[in-house]
Design a protein around this motif. Structure first.
Motif, PDB file in Angstrom:
ATOM      1  N   LYS A  41      -9.849  -0.792  -2.489  1.00  0.00           N
ATOM      2  CA  LYS A  41      -9.356   0.255  -3.241  1.00  0.00           C
ATOM      3  C   LYS A  41     -10.213   0.436  -4.540  1.00  0.00           C
ATOM      4  CE  LYS A  41      -5.975  -2.580  -6.068  1.00  0.00           C
ATOM      5  NZ  LYS A  41      -4.610  -2.842  -6.268  1.00  0.00           N
ATOM      6  N   TYR A  79      -7.049   4.314  -2.098  1.00  0.00           N
ATOM      7  CA  TYR A  79      -7.259   3.170  -1.212  1.00  0.00           C
ATOM      8  C   TYR A  79      -8.248   3.528   0.066  1.00  0.00           C
ATOM      9  CZ  TYR A  79      -3.521   1.167  -3.973  1.00  0.00           C
ATOM     10  OH  TYR A  79      -2.941   0.550  -4.937  1.00  0.00           O
ATOM     11  N   LYS A  85      -4.368   6.436   1.240  1.00  0.00           N
ATOM     12  CA  LYS A  85      -3.253   6.209   0.106  1.00  0.00           C
ATOM     13  C   LYS A  85      -4.021   6.589  -1.204  1.00  0.00           C
ATOM     14  CE  LYS A  85      -0.369   3.251  -1.938  1.00  0.00           C
ATOM     15  NZ  LYS A  85       0.052   1.929  -1.698  1.00  0.00           N
ATOM     16  N   GLU A  87      -2.866   6.627  -5.353  1.00  0.00           N
ATOM     17  CA  GLU A  87      -1.610   6.336  -6.536  1.00  0.00           C
ATOM     18  C   GLU A  87      -2.164   6.947  -7.825  1.00  0.00           C
ATOM     19  OE1 GLU A  87       0.513   2.387  -4.904  1.00  0.00           O
ATOM     20  OE2 GLU A  87      -1.056   2.093  -6.398  1.00  0.00           O
ATOM     21  N   SER A  89      -1.257   6.806 -11.490  1.00  0.00           N
ATOM     22  CA  SER A  89      -0.557   5.885 -12.597  1.00  0.00           C
ATOM     23  C   SER A  89      -0.748   6.159 -14.015  1.00  0.00           C
ATOM     24  CB  SER A  89      -0.659   4.227 -12.143  1.00  0.00           C
ATOM     25  OG  SER A  89      -2.060   4.165 -12.299  1.00  0.00           O
ATOM     26  N   ILE A 102       3.642   4.079 -11.715  1.00  0.00           N
ATOM     27  CA  ILE A 102       3.061   4.533 -10.649  1.00  0.00           C
ATOM     28  C   ILE A 102       4.193   5.825 -10.489  1.00  0.00           C
ATOM     29  CG2 ILE A 102       2.328   4.874  -8.200  1.00  0.00           C
ATOM     30  CD1 ILE A 102       1.794   1.685  -8.511  1.00  0.00           C
ATOM     31  N   THR A 105       2.513   8.922  -5.332  1.00  0.00           N
ATOM     32  CA  THR A 105       2.093   8.165  -4.396  1.00  0.00           C
ATOM     33  C   THR A 105       1.821   9.217  -3.060  1.00  0.00           C
ATOM     34  OG1 THR A 105       3.204   6.081  -4.635  1.00  0.00           O
ATOM     35  CG2 THR A 105       2.339   6.416  -2.489  1.00  0.00           C
ATOM     36  N   ASP A 106       0.399   9.616  -2.757  1.00  0.00           N
ATOM     37  CA  ASP A 106       0.025  10.550  -1.991  1.00  0.00           C
ATOM     38  C   ASP A 106      -0.917  10.154  -0.874  1.00  0.00           C
ATOM     39  OD1 ASP A 106       0.250  13.213  -0.798  1.00  0.00           O
ATOM     40  OD2 ASP A 106      -0.303  14.369  -2.740  1.00  0.00           O
ATOM     41  N   ASN A 107      -1.620  11.088  -0.474  1.00  0.00           N
ATOM     42  CA  ASN A 107      -3.034  10.755   0.291  1.00  0.00           C
ATOM     43  C   ASN A 107      -4.076  11.592  -0.418  1.00  0.00           C
ATOM     44  OD1 ASN A 107      -2.441  12.887   1.373  1.00  0.00           O
ATOM     45  ND2 ASN A 107      -1.874  12.018   3.414  1.00  0.00           N
TER      46      ASN A 107
END
Length: 161
Positions: A41, A79, A85, A87, A89, A102, A105-107
């Protein structure tokens, strides 16, 4: 016979022994995804914004001057997993003290053929397909071209150490 051993057999045996000890090194070039995510990541922070309107650029605007400080210091972590993934934050400054660290959270999705990187950017509070202008292990720049007007937004990010 002694001459034959000295000139052909000894060099042949030594060449066979030493030649068998080499390991072929095959390069593993870094992919665009690896530049974005590192091996597991990688976290990025927005450092600048540019606005283009009718071909005229605003010049580079530091992120802290362009958006609220509680958004400018937010972090995006990409990630290298199969789900891609992402994030978003909070950075050092939260807009609301009760907000979770956070908050998204998505992609993410990278299409090499069109140089398109689709991901969420806190400054616009949206996930859109960005045109990838530049991507190295030290910086990446994306731009969104508005389809109905001659304008675009360009964002530059640097990795967090």
């Amino acid at each position: 016979m002694r001459q034959f051993i000295r000139l052909l057999l000894i060099p042949g045996v030594l060449g066979w022994l030493l030649g068998g000890c080499t390991e072929k090194i095959e390069p593993h070039p870094t992919t665009y995804s690896q530049l974005l995510t590192g091996t597991d990541k990688k976290t990025w922070k927005m450092v600048s914004i540019q606005v283009f309107d009718n071909g005229q650029g605003s010049g580079v605007i530091p992120a802290q001057s362009a958006v609220a400080s509680c958004i400018a210091d937010d972090l995006l972590t990409f990630y290298a997993d199969a789900e891609h993934k992402l994030e978003a934050s909070e950075g050092a400054t939260k807009c609301n003290p009760q907000d979770p660290d956070i908050y998204v959270t998505d992609n993410w999705n990278l299409v090499n053929a069109t140089a398109t990187l689709e991901f969420y950017i806190p400054a616009v509070n949206a996930k859109v397909p960005w045109t990838l202008k530049n991507l190295t292990d030290r910086t990446f720049t994306v731009e969104y071209y508005f389809p109905d007007i001659d304008a675009s937004y360009r964002f530059t990010f640097n990795p967090v150490q």
